[in-house]
Write an enzyme that holds these catalytic residues in place. Structure first.
Site, PDB file in Angstrom:
ATOM      1  CB  ILE A  65      -0.873   0.010   1.282  1.00 18.29           C
ATOM      2  CG1 ILE A  65      -1.716  -1.268   1.360  1.00 18.29           C
ATOM      3  CG2 ILE A  65      -1.734   1.269   1.360  1.00 18.29           C
ATOM      4  CD1 ILE A  65      -2.110  -1.652   2.764  1.00 18.29           C
ATOM      5  CB  CYS A  66       2.247   3.692  -1.733  1.00 17.28           C
ATOM      6  SG  CYS A  66       1.679   3.827  -3.437  1.00 17.28           S
ATOM      7  NE  ARG A  67      -0.650  11.870  -2.126  1.00 15.29           N
ATOM      8  CZ  ARG A  67      -0.928  12.192  -3.389  1.00 15.29           C
ATOM      9  NH1 ARG A  67      -0.427  11.511  -4.400  1.00 15.29           N
ATOM     10  NH2 ARG A  67      -1.712  13.216  -3.650  1.00 15.29           N
ATOM     11  CG  MET A  94      -3.103   4.766   2.221  1.00 11.71           C
ATOM     12  SD  MET A  94      -4.221   3.558   3.004  1.00 11.71           S
ATOM     13  CE  MET A  94      -4.969   4.562   4.292  1.00 11.71           C
TER      14      MET A  94
END
Length: 101
Positions: A65-67, A94
């Protein structure tokens, strides 16, 4: 190189709500995760992945997961090149996770 498997935030949310125990790794920077993480996710910043490979089980499915989904996909590509075949990228990161709440 094989295409990186993807998971939509909505599918991940359904799996978590169903009680599935998932291996989640958030690769954002410290100041980004301070704003909130998916419950149960571990934090390993992207630039620390090479030095912390022993913390990632190559035999277990791991969702990154990242931005926005870009950095986590790059991490999946890096790991795939190092023999990790069970890496999944969360599409939209996210930003999409929070937009769907």
């Amino acid at each position: 190189m094989n295409p990186i498997p993807q998971i939509e935030p909505s599918e991940l949310r359904q799996r978590l709500e169903a009680g599935e125990h998932l291996n989640l790794i958030d690769v954002r920077e410290d100041e980004e995760v301070a704003a909130g993480m998916i419950p149960g996710a571990r934090h390993i910043p992207m630039n620390q992945i090479p030095a912390r490979l022993e913390e990632i089980d190559p035999d277990q499915e791991v969702i990154f997961i990242c931005r926005s989904g870009y950095r986590s996909e790059r991490v999946c590509e890096y790991l795939q090149q190092h023999g990790y075949d069970n890496c999944i990228n969360m599409t939209g990161g996210m930003l999409q996770w929070n937009a769907e709440e």
